[in-house]
Design a protein around this motif. Structure first.
Motif, short mmCIF file in Angstrom:
data_model
loop_
_atom_site.label_atom_id
_atom_site.label_comp_id
_atom_site.label_asym_id
_atom_site.label_seq_id
_atom_site.Cartn_x
_atom_site.Cartn_y
_atom_site.Cartn_z
N LYS A 1 -2.76 9.89 -7.74
CA LYS A 1 -3.67 10.46 -6.75
C LYS A 1 -5.04 9.77 -6.81
O LYS A 1 -5.64 9.45 -5.76
CB LYS A 1 -3.83 11.96 -7.01
CG LYS A 1 -4.62 12.70 -5.92
CD LYS A 1 -3.84 12.72 -4.62
CE LYS A 1 -4.42 13.71 -3.62
NZ LYS A 1 -5.75 13.39 -3.14
N ALA A 2 -5.51 9.50 -8.01
CA ALA A 2 -6.81 8.82 -8.15
C ALA A 2 -6.74 7.40 -7.61
O ALA A 2 -7.68 6.94 -6.94
CB ALA A 2 -7.22 8.80 -9.63
N LEU A 3 -5.65 6.70 -7.88
CA LEU A 3 -5.48 5.34 -7.37
C LEU A 3 -5.45 5.33 -5.84
O LEU A 3 -6.08 4.50 -5.19
CB LEU A 3 -4.19 4.72 -7.92
CG LEU A 3 -4.16 4.41 -9.42
CD1 LEU A 3 -2.74 4.05 -9.86
CD2 LEU A 3 -5.11 3.26 -9.74
N ALA A 4 -4.68 6.29 -5.27
CA ALA A 4 -4.57 6.36 -3.81
C ALA A 4 -5.91 6.73 -3.18
O ALA A 4 -6.33 6.12 -2.18
CB ALA A 4 -3.50 7.37 -3.42
N ASP A 5 -6.58 7.71 -3.76
CA ASP A 5 -7.87 8.14 -3.20
C ASP A 5 -8.90 7.02 -3.23
O ASP A 5 -9.73 6.90 -2.32
CB ASP A 5 -8.39 9.35 -3.98
CG ASP A 5 -7.62 10.62 -3.66
OD1 ASP A 5 -6.88 10.62 -2.67
OD2 ASP A 5 -7.75 11.60 -4.42
N ASP A 6 -8.86 6.21 -4.29
CA ASP A 6 -9.80 5.10 -4.40
C ASP A 6 -9.61 4.10 -3.26
O ASP A 6 -10.58 3.64 -2.65
CB ASP A 6 -9.63 4.41 -5.75
CG ASP A 6 -10.63 3.26 -5.93
OD1 ASP A 6 -11.84 3.52 -5.86
OD2 ASP A 6 -10.18 2.11 -6.14
N VAL A 7 -8.35 3.79 -2.97
CA VAL A 7 -8.05 2.85 -1.88
C VAL A 7 -8.43 3.46 -0.53
O VAL A 7 -9.04 2.81 0.33
CB VAL A 7 -6.55 2.48 -1.89
CG1 VAL A 7 -6.19 1.66 -0.64
CG2 VAL A 7 -6.21 1.69 -3.14
N MET A 8 -8.09 4.74 -0.35
CA MET A 8 -8.30 5.39 0.95
C MET A 8 -9.77 5.71 1.21
O MET A 8 -10.13 6.02 2.35
CB MET A 8 -7.46 6.67 1.02
CG MET A 8 -5.95 6.38 1.00
SD MET A 8 -4.90 7.84 1.27
CE MET A 8 -5.35 8.85 -0.15
N SER A 9 -10.61 5.63 0.20
CA SER A 9 -12.03 5.91 0.37
C SER A 9 -12.80 4.74 0.97
O SER A 9 -13.94 4.90 1.42
CB SER A 9 -12.66 6.29 -0.98
OG SER A 9 -12.63 5.19 -1.87
N HIS A 10 -12.19 3.54 0.99
CA HIS A 10 -12.87 2.37 1.56
C HIS A 10 -13.08 2.56 3.06
O HIS A 10 -12.20 3.07 3.77
CB HIS A 10 -12.04 1.11 1.30
CG HIS A 10 -11.97 0.77 -0.16
ND1 HIS A 10 -11.22 -0.28 -0.63
CD2 HIS A 10 -12.54 1.33 -1.26
CE1 HIS A 10 -11.34 -0.35 -1.95
NE2 HIS A 10 -12.14 0.62 -2.34
#
Length: 343
Positions: free
Chosen positions: A237-246
């Motif tokens: 979830k942290a990995l996905a959120d990091d990408v999706m926050s761009h």
């Protein structure tokens, strides 16, 4: 062409296809997967026509309703609001020029006089609301189960939902308390497929799926890989959120959003030069591709094409044990021959 004439045509076509398909082996060649697919398609059209006849027959009549009196379905089945806005805009333009040709279907809401719930025709309803005109619909008393089945059948008939949207549709029905046979009917598939769909949709947080979007180009095999990568990652979830926050993420197509999150979940597999592309091959017969084979470190995957009849897959599964026994016997004989040559 009238509905009666078109139904007669469908019946004749199905009869001819049925005669061709039912010929015994040895008297004629077996029907090609393409012919079987045509037969299935025509049969589905006929079934949808019969369903429409029953709906209109059982409904009181076609009426014009104020869109404000119609509430949405309790089961959400689509992801991408931007795509929906485009589709609704196109329908609104058509209705502005020619009016609403095809009525929708609504059901009365118990305990709410003069209030209805949309069963199908949601985009036409949105277009009518956008234009400020009445919405044409048939009114029919339906149970929750009947309504969700018809909703799913309508989407299936138009091939309107992507694979992951179907997974979420199945999960939403389960959360609403619908039984598996109802979910299977709404998606026109069997219980094993529904179980897999629910498992996929359950494995990934809904907010992540919504941000990725419908991804209509991404099918079942890729989503299975996505779930496997999600479950392998230490903090998915942290990995996905990091990408999706761009800031650039929302501007990507849903296919590219899928790829970006997939890359974040499996950095080693996607890093340049760290791994080789998996070897791929095709299983062909008489010029027709039956399946695609992917050889990867995680295992070999065999994916049958859409034009392959389910009956052929069942035929193969019924014989897979004997084929494996033949393989083991052949391998054993080869090993014995090598040992005897060495001695």
């Amino acid at each position: 062409m009238s509905r009666k004439d078109s139904k007669s045509m469908f019946a004749n076509v199905l009869g001819q296809l049925g005669n061709d398909i039912s010929q015994p082996t040895g008297h004629s060649k077996s029907s090609s997967p393409h012919l079987l697919k045509v037969a299935a398609g025509v049969r589905h059209i006929q079934e949808r026509s019969d369903l429409a006849d029953r709906l209109l027959k059982d409904a009181e009549h076609i009426v014009e309703l104020d869109p404000a009196t119609i509430e949405p379905s309790s089961i959400v089945d689509r992801y991408d609001p931007a795509y929906e806005e485009i589709a609704i805009g196109e329908i609104a333009q058509s209705m502005r020029e020619r009016g609403q040709i095809v009525p929708g279907l609504v059901r009365p809401i118990p305990g709410k006089a003069g209030r209805f719930q949309i069963v199908y025709g949601r985009r036409r309803l949105a277009a009518a609301n956008q234009l400020g005109i009445k919405f044409k619909a048939a009114i029919r008393e339906l149970t929750d189960e009947q309504a969700v089945i018809i909703q799913g059948e309508e989407n299936t008939a138009r091939e309107d939902l992507s694979f992951i949207e179907k997974c979420s549709f199945a999960l939403a029905q389960e959360h609403a308390g619908f039984k598996r046979d109802v979910i299977c009917s709404s998606l026109s598939t069997n219980k094993s497929h529904v179980s897999e769909m629910i498992k996929i949709a359950s494995a990934i947080p809904r907010d992540t799926l919504l941000k990725i979007g419908a991804a209509p180009e991404i099918g079942r095999p890729r989503w299975i890989e996505f779930v496997e990568a999600w479950e392998r990652a230490s903090s998915p979830k942290a990995l996905a959120d990091d990408v999706m926050s761009h800031r650039s993420f929302p501007k990507l197509s849903s296919r590219d959003r899928f790829a970006a999150v997939m890359k974040a979940l499996s950095p080693r597999e996607h890093a340049t030069g760290t791994t080789k592309e998996p070897k791929r091959a095709e299983l062909r017969s008489k010029g027709i591709t039956l399946a695609r084979i992917s050889y990867a470190p995680s295992g070999v995957k065999l994916n049958f094409m859409k034009n392959v009849p389910t009956e052929f897959v069942d035929f193969l599964l019924a014989r897979i044990e004997n084929l494996h026994e033949d393989y083991l016997s052949q391998t054993s004989r080869a090993e014995k021959n090598e040992q005897s040559q060495e001695n």
